[in-house]
Write a protein that holds these residues in place. Structure first.
Motif, PDB file in Angstrom:
ATOM      1  N   LYS A  26       0.262   3.683   8.613  1.00 26.64           N
ATOM      2  CA  LYS A  26      -0.558   4.567   9.439  1.00 26.64           C
ATOM      3  C   LYS A  26      -0.879   5.785   8.597  1.00 26.64           C
ATOM      4  CE  LYS A  26       0.905   3.115  13.928  1.00 26.64           C
ATOM      5  NZ  LYS A  26       1.041   3.603  15.288  1.00 26.64           N
ATOM      6  N   THR A  27      -2.110   5.853   8.136  1.00 18.76           N
ATOM      7  CA  THR A  27      -2.483   6.925   7.228  1.00 18.76           C
ATOM      8  C   THR A  27      -3.027   8.116   7.996  1.00 18.76           C
ATOM      9  OG1 THR A  27      -3.099   5.289   5.585  1.00 18.76           O
ATOM     10  CG2 THR A  27      -3.898   7.529   5.263  1.00 18.76           C
ATOM     11  N   ILE A  28      -2.385   9.260   7.838  1.00 17.72           N
ATOM     12  CA  ILE A  28      -2.895  10.477   8.455  1.00 17.72           C
ATOM     13  C   ILE A  28      -3.438  11.337   7.321  1.00 17.72           C
ATOM     14  CG2 ILE A  28      -2.342  12.388   9.996  1.00 17.72           C
ATOM     15  CD1 ILE A  28      -1.763   9.666  11.216  1.00 17.72           C
ATOM     16  N   GLU A  47       7.921  14.072  10.634  1.00 20.69           N
ATOM     17  CA  GLU A  47       6.908  13.342  11.399  1.00 20.69           C
ATOM     18  C   GLU A  47       6.204  12.286  10.561  1.00 20.69           C
ATOM     19  OE1 GLU A  47       6.859  13.657  14.457  1.00 20.69           O
ATOM     20  OE2 GLU A  47       7.909  15.549  14.723  1.00 20.69           O
ATOM     21  N   ILE A  79       4.388   5.787   8.372  1.00 23.82           N
ATOM     22  CA  ILE A  79       3.411   6.875   8.477  1.00 23.82           C
ATOM     23  C   ILE A  79       3.256   7.563   7.127  1.00 23.82           C
ATOM     24  CG2 ILE A  79       2.842   9.059   9.601  1.00 23.82           C
ATOM     25  CD1 ILE A  79       4.209   8.087  12.070  1.00 23.82           C
ATOM     26  N   GLN A 131      -8.533   9.772   0.998  1.00 23.87           N
ATOM     27  CA  GLN A 131      -9.306   8.997   1.978  1.00 23.87           C
ATOM     28  C   GLN A 131     -10.814   9.146   1.765  1.00 23.87           C
ATOM     29  OE1 GLN A 131      -8.090   8.200   5.980  1.00 23.87           O
ATOM     30  NE2 GLN A 131      -9.943   9.105   6.790  1.00 23.87           N
ATOM     31  N   MET A 134       4.236  18.055   7.842  1.00 29.98           N
ATOM     32  CA  MET A 134       4.662  16.864   8.581  1.00 29.98           C
ATOM     33  C   MET A 134       5.925  16.284   7.964  1.00 29.98           C
ATOM     34  SD  MET A 134       1.104  14.874   9.424  1.00 29.98           S
ATOM     35  CE  MET A 134       1.870  13.483  10.276  1.00 29.98           C
TER      36      MET A 134
END
Lengths: 233, 284
Positions: free
Chosen positions: B70-72, B87, B41, B49, B82
């Protein structure tokens, strides 16, 4: 105006050129939404029937909560699910956060109350005399239920259509619990938000046309079913 | 009657088939996860982005290392938060002062400089406050004095933190001004608001260039000030403090970003489309 036309052309181009990414996003949207509405329907209709027919203490309170649930803001649902699914949260061991399963959960949470609520109100409107008549004619419980379902078919399909509309429109929770991950949890609504924030309004418009088309086709089928059964009675 | 029932059954069958497919795929993915912990993550800023850089870097890394990223993409403030909660596994952010807090508290380790670009001040071509070519502090002072419209990110992102630091350095409380608007959103949406309101804003150059096509009435007014350097760092979340972190994947990602080949990819990104680099290599 140019933008609208441009978006429409872009949509066609993306479909015709067989853009893999668009296909994946669209397919995931369909899969996720259909799973969610299926669960909501299978769980929601029986619950709605029970709530509509049975009388038990606390029933009104339950109905109040169901009715509040109908207006549950998706971001609130998303926030709660996120907190539960965090690694440090109570359900963290499932590692469901940022997966399609998490999106399905959120969509069920916002659509289930709608299906339950609308089904139960349909059953509450059934005429008491009709029930008595069925009893007098010696219908078994199963036969009674079948006849009642037939009687309320129009309203029940309306409940499913309303729930589905909520699911397809959902973006806030899907963004939060899904994370808009490319190839994994990117669905049509979240990609529209992302393309807008990237300033690609034409792509966003194109995606919106695709989303509307899906919504149209599914709603068309359901409405067709609903009206057919209604008219032949 | 028969036809009717047939349709209902058909619809139900369709539902079952479709949901069956989706369950299968999620199950399969879960198995992978248990066996090898391939998921990584990445919590990062919206600028990486929205500018499109991650769309290039992510597949390169995935192919090279076998991890699934998994790019947030959120504001730097949220990305750091996070990290603090464990997280995320790895962070790519641009707020050096706030980053040091995480290093000091032991939540993050292995912090490496990756790249830089710069912040710029953009505003309406007519430039009502007359800031063109000034240095940053003078420009902010003039905007405040003219009570010109200023659009702030207001989302605790790296860009927002930078902007607040500038206001603080000239002792102006921007929130007191009528024409100070906070969007609370990413850079892209904030640029859209700026163009509609014909205001001034502080933006990173990468997002501005990537969206310039939608920003015809806005122009670059202030650039090149040393204060406006925008430095990105990558860091791992400390596995000793957060035991569920994928530390091997995070380490691999840090090494990937500071690798000479990746650095060149970063510098080349955007040259073709915009005629200039959006980010510049900047390892230690």
């Amino acid at each position: 105006m140019d933008l609208l036309i441009g978006g429409f052309i872009k949509a066609w181009q993306m479909i015709i050129s067989g853009d893999q990414e668009i296909f994946k996003i669209t397919w995931l949207t369909i899969k996720v939404s259909m799973t969610a509405i299926l669960v909501s329907t299978l769980v929601g209709i029986p619950l709605g029937v029970l709530l509509g027919l049975l009388r038990f203490p606390g029933r009104k309170i339950v109905l109040v909560f169901i009715n509040i649930g109908m207006g549950l803001p998706p971001v609130v649902a998303g926030l709660w699910i996120t907190i539960f699914l965090w690694r440090s949260g109570p359900l963290g061991w499932l590692s469901w956060l940022y997966t399609p399963t998490a999106i399905i959960l959120a969509q069920i949470l916002v659509s289930l109350p709608i299906v339950v609520g609308l089904t139960s109100s349909a059953f509450q409107q059934i005429d008491g005399k009709f029930l008595m008549q069925l009893k007098a004619l010696g219908a078994t419980k199963g036969q009674t239920l079948f006849l009642l379902l037939k009687e309320t078919k129009v309203a029940i399909l309306a409940a499913v259509i309303a729930g589905l509309g909520r699911i397809l429109a959902e973006v806030g929770a899907a963004m939060m619990v899904g994370g808009n991950l490319r190839d994994e949890t990117r669905i049509l609504t979240t990609s529209i938000v992302m393309e807008v924030s990237k300033g690609n309004f034409d792509v966003a418009l194109a995606l919106s046309f695709i989303l509307m088309t899906i919504a149209f086709i599914i709603t068309f089928i359901l409405t067709f079913l609903q009206q057919r059964s209604g008219s032949s009675r | 009657m028969k036809k009717k029932r047939f349709f209902l059954v058909l619809l139900l069958a369709l539902f079952v088939v479709i949901s069956g497919c989706s369950n299968q795929t999620t199950d399969k993915k879960k198995e992978d996860k248990v066996v090898q912990n391939k998921d990584l993550i990445l919590a990062t800023t919206t600028s990486t982005q929205d500018s499109g850089l991650l769309d290039i870097l992510q597949p390169l890394f995935e192919e090279e290392s076998g991890y699934k990223v998994k790019t947030i993409a959120v504001g730097t403030g949220q990305a750091l938060e996070m990290g603090k909660k464990g997280e995320a596994d790895v962070l790519l952010v641009h707020a050096p002062a706030a980053e040091m807090e995480l290093m000091d508290s032991g939540d993050a380790i292995n912090r490496k400089r990756v790249m830089y670009n710069d912040f710029i001040i953009i505003g309406p071509s007519s430039d009502p406050a007359g800031i063109k070519g000034l240095d940053v502090k003078q420009a902010f002072e003039k905007i405040a004095a003219a009570n010109a419209t200023f659009i702030s990110r207001g989302d605790d992102s790296g860009t927002h933190k930078k902007e607040l630091a500038i206001w603080k350095s000239i002792n102006v409380d921007p929130k007191a001004a009528d024409n100070y608007l906070e969007t609370g959103q990413g850079m892209g949406p904030t640029l859209n608001v700026t163009v509609e309101k014909l205001g001034y804003t502080l933006t990173d150059r990468a997002t501005f260039l990537a969206q310039e096509k939608n920003l015809k009435d806005l122009t670059l007014l202030v650039e090149g000030d040393e204060d406006l350097l925008n430095i990105y760092h990558v860091m791992q979340v400390n596995p000793e403090k957060h035991d569920k972190v994928n530390s091997e994947g995070a380490k691999a990602f840090v090494e990937f970003l500071i690798d000479e080949e990746t650095q060149q990819v970063i510098e080349d990104f955007g040259k073709e489309e915009f005629g200039q680099s959006l980010f510049f290599k900047y390892t230690e």
